[in-house]
Design a protein around this motif. Structure first.
Motif, PDB file in Angstrom:
ATOM      1  N   TYR A   1      -5.580  -2.133 -13.911  1.00  0.00           N
ATOM      2  CA  TYR A   1      -4.210  -1.676 -14.165  1.00  0.00           C
ATOM      3  C   TYR A   1      -3.429  -1.565 -12.863  1.00  0.00           C
ATOM      4  N   PHE A   2      -4.039  -0.940 -11.854  1.00  0.00           N
ATOM      5  CA  PHE A   2      -3.344  -0.796 -10.564  1.00  0.00           C
ATOM      6  C   PHE A   2      -3.155  -2.154  -9.888  1.00  0.00           C
ATOM      7  N   TRP A   3      -4.112  -3.075 -10.074  1.00  0.00           N
ATOM      8  CA  TRP A   3      -3.967  -4.413  -9.498  1.00  0.00           C
ATOM      9  C   TRP A   3      -2.791  -5.125 -10.154  1.00  0.00           C
ATOM     10  N   TYR A   4      -2.678  -4.978 -11.470  1.00  0.00           N
ATOM     11  CA  TYR A   4      -1.573  -5.588 -12.204  1.00  0.00           C
ATOM     12  C   TYR A   4      -0.226  -5.004 -11.763  1.00  0.00           C
ATOM     13  N   ARG A   5      -0.147  -3.683 -11.579  1.00  0.00           N
ATOM     14  CA  ARG A   5       1.099  -3.025 -11.189  1.00  0.00           C
ATOM     15  C   ARG A   5       1.505  -3.383  -9.761  1.00  0.00           C
ATOM     16  N   ALA A   6       0.516  -3.678  -8.915  1.00  0.00           N
ATOM     17  CA  ALA A   6       0.826  -3.978  -7.515  1.00  0.00           C
ATOM     18  C   ALA A   6       1.350  -5.392  -7.311  1.00  0.00           C
ATOM     19  N   LEU A   7       1.162  -6.262  -8.301  1.00  0.00           N
ATOM     20  CA  LEU A   7       1.539  -7.666  -8.152  1.00  0.00           C
ATOM     21  C   LEU A   7       3.036  -7.859  -8.398  1.00  0.00           C
ATOM     22  N   SER A   8       3.716  -8.476  -7.431  1.00  0.00           N
ATOM     23  CA  SER A   8       5.151  -8.739  -7.591  1.00  0.00           C
ATOM     24  C   SER A   8       5.551  -9.956  -6.774  1.00  0.00           C
ATOM     25  N   LEU A   9       6.627 -10.597  -7.218  1.00  0.00           N
ATOM     26  CA  LEU A   9       7.178 -11.765  -6.538  1.00  0.00           C
ATOM     27  C   LEU A   9       8.654 -11.516  -6.270  1.00  0.00           C
ATOM     28  N   GLU A  10       9.058 -11.702  -5.014  1.00  0.00           N
ATOM     29  CA  GLU A  10      10.465 -11.519  -4.645  1.00  0.00           C
ATOM     30  C   GLU A  10      10.992 -12.800  -4.011  1.00  0.00           C
TER      31      GLU A  10
ATOM     32  N   ARG B   1       0.940 -13.428   6.456  1.00  0.00           N
ATOM     33  CA  ARG B   1       0.430 -12.375   5.584  1.00  0.00           C
ATOM     34  C   ARG B   1       0.243 -11.096   6.399  1.00  0.00           C
ATOM     35  N   VAL B   2       0.724  -9.988   5.860  1.00  0.00           N
ATOM     36  CA  VAL B   2       0.528  -8.667   6.470  1.00  0.00           C
ATOM     37  C   VAL B   2      -0.414  -7.872   5.568  1.00  0.00           C
ATOM     38  N   ILE B   3      -1.501  -7.362   6.147  1.00  0.00           N
ATOM     39  CA  ILE B   3      -2.539  -6.667   5.375  1.00  0.00           C
ATOM     40  C   ILE B   3      -2.752  -5.268   5.929  1.00  0.00           C
ATOM     41  N   THR B   4      -2.932  -4.327   5.033  1.00  0.00           N
ATOM     42  CA  THR B   4      -3.329  -2.969   5.414  1.00  0.00           C
ATOM     43  C   THR B   4      -4.026  -2.345   4.209  1.00  0.00           C
ATOM     44  N   ASN B   5      -4.569  -1.154   4.382  1.00  0.00           N
ATOM     45  CA  ASN B   5      -5.127  -0.380   3.269  1.00  0.00           C
ATOM     46  C   ASN B   5      -4.687   1.069   3.435  1.00  0.00           C
ATOM     47  N   PRO B   6      -4.890   1.920   2.433  1.00  0.00           N
ATOM     48  CA  PRO B   6      -4.360   3.293   2.532  1.00  0.00           C
ATOM     49  C   PRO B   6      -4.789   4.041   3.786  1.00  0.00           C
TER      50      PRO B   6
ATOM     51  N   VAL C   1      -4.887  -3.695  -4.480  1.00  0.00           N
ATOM     52  CA  VAL C   1      -5.014  -2.261  -4.739  1.00  0.00           C
ATOM     53  C   VAL C   1      -5.430  -1.548  -3.472  1.00  0.00           C
ATOM     54  N   TRP C   2      -6.583  -1.923  -2.945  1.00  0.00           N
ATOM     55  CA  TRP C   2      -7.037  -1.303  -1.691  1.00  0.00           C
ATOM     56  C   TRP C   2      -6.495  -2.076  -0.501  1.00  0.00           C
ATOM     57  N   ASN C   3      -6.843  -3.347  -0.401  1.00  0.00           N
ATOM     58  CA  ASN C   3      -6.257  -4.193   0.634  1.00  0.00           C
ATOM     59  C   ASN C   3      -4.883  -4.653   0.155  1.00  0.00           C
ATOM     60  N   GLN C   4      -3.841  -4.048   0.685  1.00  0.00           N
ATOM     61  CA  GLN C   4      -2.473  -4.332   0.254  1.00  0.00           C
ATOM     62  C   GLN C   4      -1.915  -5.468   1.111  1.00  0.00           C
ATOM     63  N   LYS C   5      -1.542  -6.559   0.428  1.00  0.00           N
ATOM     64  CA  LYS C   5      -1.166  -7.786   1.125  1.00  0.00           C
ATOM     65  C   LYS C   5       0.268  -8.180   0.797  1.00  0.00           C
TER      66      LYS C   5
ATOM     67  N   LEU D   1     -14.250   1.049  11.257  1.00  0.00           N
ATOM     68  CA  LEU D   1     -14.572   2.064  10.255  1.00  0.00           C
ATOM     69  C   LEU D   1     -13.692   1.981   9.017  1.00  0.00           C
ATOM     70  N   THR D   2     -12.602   1.216   9.083  1.00  0.00           N
ATOM     71  CA  THR D   2     -11.655   1.204   7.956  1.00  0.00           C
ATOM     72  C   THR D   2     -11.439  -0.177   7.352  1.00  0.00           C
ATOM     73  N   SER D   3     -12.248  -1.152   7.721  1.00  0.00           N
ATOM     74  CA  SER D   3     -12.073  -2.507   7.169  1.00  0.00           C
ATOM     75  C   SER D   3     -13.423  -3.186   7.017  1.00  0.00           C
ATOM     76  N   ASN D   4     -13.442  -4.236   6.219  1.00  0.00           N
ATOM     77  CA  ASN D   4     -14.653  -5.041   6.002  1.00  0.00           C
ATOM     78  C   ASN D   4     -15.848  -4.193   5.600  1.00  0.00           C
ATOM     79  N   TYR D   5     -15.635  -3.295   4.634  1.00  0.00           N
ATOM     80  CA  TYR D   5     -16.698  -2.367   4.253  1.00  0.00           C
ATOM     81  C   TYR D   5     -17.956  -3.092   3.780  1.00  0.00           C
ATOM     82  N   PHE D   6     -17.797  -4.152   3.036  1.00  0.00           N
ATOM     83  CA  PHE D   6     -18.950  -4.795   2.430  1.00  0.00           C
ATOM     84  C   PHE D   6     -19.368  -6.076   3.158  1.00  0.00           C
ATOM     85  N   ARG D   7     -18.642  -6.450   4.192  1.00  0.00           N
ATOM     86  CA  ARG D   7     -19.037  -7.658   4.922  1.00  0.00           C
ATOM     87  C   ARG D   7     -20.385  -7.451   5.603  1.00  0.00           C
TER      88      ARG D   7
END
Length: 508
Positions: free
Chosen positions: A418-427, A306-311, A439-443, A194-200
């Motif tokens: 904008y939110f996609w741009y703000r979420a992108l970071s390299l450490e 890779r670790v993936i989740t969404n809100p 943004v939605w799928n946070q990786k 119910l919380t993943s692969n909404y459009f698959r």
């Protein structure tokens, strides 16, 4: 005395049945729509007799093909040359040789048909250039387990160098409390569905409908005037933009709900009875209802994680781990090892076991604001194209169409980018390269520094004035690309490459 599997071997005799049924299923799937059409429309007795005769001849030929394919499929282990040898082919012979040091995993797969017949499929995942798995699809349980054990032993003996992981393994053995096991419950499977692969599921429905339509498009009932007139009349009734929008919304919601149901069923079948267990030197994973898969993962073979989740999943404390081992694939999304439904504490346990070092704070870099401007321009091009097409199709309603497209662009596209741009970071830390995005799928994607193969620094001519670069980190399991960021990253990249040079731990 001959060593195990040193002589050419054939599969279990039940492999003939497996080959025959597999090929027959492919034929039915390819011509299923045509068969359904003829059954519905009906055919004369004379034609039916010819069809039955042709089907009988086809079955006999298919059985002969299956027997020949079975007899010509042979495999053995060449200990002298340190390689696994596979020979197959009906009309032409294909001979594959896999060096021991290229073998990354040896694991089991069982489809429902294989479980009914009583055979196992043994899969060799390699670091070769073809990017293909090597599969032996019909082995008895005893033979499959023996071959897996021998292949993993020779692969480890040929290239194993535990290095720094010796400390980790000894610590585990001396401290049994480190052992743990994770099972995926039916309730967790439902939450994942119910919380993943909404459009698959939606895409699966659309692909199915398009496939059936293409197979039926050559038949008469789709070409007659009555059918086309009915479709044209139906579209004329709902010709106004508001009516079309409402109709489209109803259809989309219905398809979305059906797709969600399909997604739940797919996840239940794929991850049914998932069990993840840590042993002294590996993570053992077993899952699947339709295709049951058993695999054993060793830390030194991990290239990317890779670790993936969404809100929503984050609120439910659900995370998915994707693991890439050495292969020719350059995209982590194509990884074959996915472990969903993990709680945060279990994610940390997996990371602790797979990684040699602990993650420490490092230098964090973000992309330049020019990336955001580029994103909103590129995202606006499809809407602009839609407006141009609409000006020819519905010129009388161009104002309404333009208004709807403008609302979509301002209210959805610009904020999302904008939110996609703000979420992108390299450490870059003392031991890892970590990239976060989504943004939605946070990786969160993680590479151990000593497993880096190379780093590509790219600067198009229009970047030079602003002193910006694109960076790509290469590993044997895939690449990570970080766009449009400062030249200051290069200092940390130099340090990363220095760590690669001085670290003598095995990278695969």
């Amino acid at each position: 005395m001959n060593k195990a599997f040193s002589e050419p071997q054939i599969q279990s005799k039940l492999g003939v049945i497996l080959i025959f049924l597999s090929q027959f299923y492919k034929f039915v799937r390819a011509f299923g729509a045509a068969l359904v059409y003829f059954l519905i429309k009906g055919i004369s007795g004379e034609i039916l007799n010819k069809v039955l005769l042709g089907a009988g001849v086809f079955i006999v030929l298919l059985l002969i093909y299956s027997i020949v394919a079975f007899l010509r499929f042979k495999f053995n282990i060449n200990y002298t040359n340190s390689e696994f040898v596979l020979q197959k082919g009906v009309f032409s012979t294909e001979r594959l040789t896999i060096p021991f040091n290229k073998i990354q995993q040896v694991y089991f797969k069982r489809s429902l048909l294989q479980r009914v017949i009583g055979v196992y499929s043994l899969v060799l995942d390699t670091a070769g250039s073809s990017g293909k798995e090597i599969s032996i699809k019909a082995l008895r349980e005893k033979d499959a387990k023996s071959l897996q054990q021998v292949l993993m032993q020779v692969a480890n003996v040929d290239g194993e160098d535990t290095g720094g992981n010796d400390v980790q393994i000894k610590e585990f053995i001396s401290n049994p409390s480190n052992a743990w096991e994770h099972r995926l419950s039916s309730l967790t499977l439902l939450k994942l569905g119910l919380t993943s692969n909404y459009f698959r599921g939606v895409w699966l429905i659309l692909i199915f409908v398009i496939s059936v339509y293409q197979q039926l498009s050559d038949f008469d009932f789709l070409q007659n005037e009555g059918y086309t007139d009915n479709v044209r009349g139906y579209l004329d009734v709902y010709s106004r933009p508001i009516e079309l929008f409402a109709l489209t919304a109803i259809v989309f919601i219905s398809i979305f709900l059906l797709g969600l149901l399909i997604s739940c069923i797919e996840i239940f079948i794929k991850y049914f009875d998932l069990k993840l267990q840590q042993t002294s030197d590996s993570l053992d994973l077993e899952m699947g209802l339709k295709t049951n898969t058993k695999t054993s993962l060793k830390p030194r073979r991990v290239q990317l994680l890779r670790v993936i989740t969404n809100p929503i999943q984050k609120r439910l404390n659900l995370h998915e781990i994707q693991i890439a081992i050495a292969s020719s694939q350059n995209d982590l999304t194509k990884t074959k090892i996915r472990i969903p439904g993990l709680e945060r504490i279990q994610v940390e346990k997996v990371k602790k076991f797979l990684f040699t070092y602990k993650v420490k704070p490092g230098y964090v870099f973000t992309p330049a604001v020019y990336l955001y401007f580029r994103l909103i321009v590129l995202a606006g091009l499809p809407l602009l194209l839609t407006g141009v097409v609409a000006s020819f199709i519905v010129p009388n309603y161009l104002i309404e169409v333009t208004s709807i497209l403008s609302i979509i662009y301002v209210a959805l596209v610009i904020p999302y980018q904008y939110f996609w741009y703000r979420a992108l970071s390299l450490e870059i830390t003392p031991e890892f390269v970590i990239m976060k995005k989504g943004v939605w799928n946070q990786k969160t994607e993680i590479i151990e520094l000593f497993k880096l193969q190379a780093v590509t620094v790219n600067q198009p001519i229009w970047y030079k004035k602003r002193n910006l670069y694109n960076y790509t980190f290469h590993t044997a399991g895939g690449d990570l690309t970080f766009p449009l960021t400062s030249h200051q990253v290069q200092k940390q990249i130099n340090y990363a490459l220095f760590r690669v040079e001085i670290d003598h731990q095995p990278w695969m």
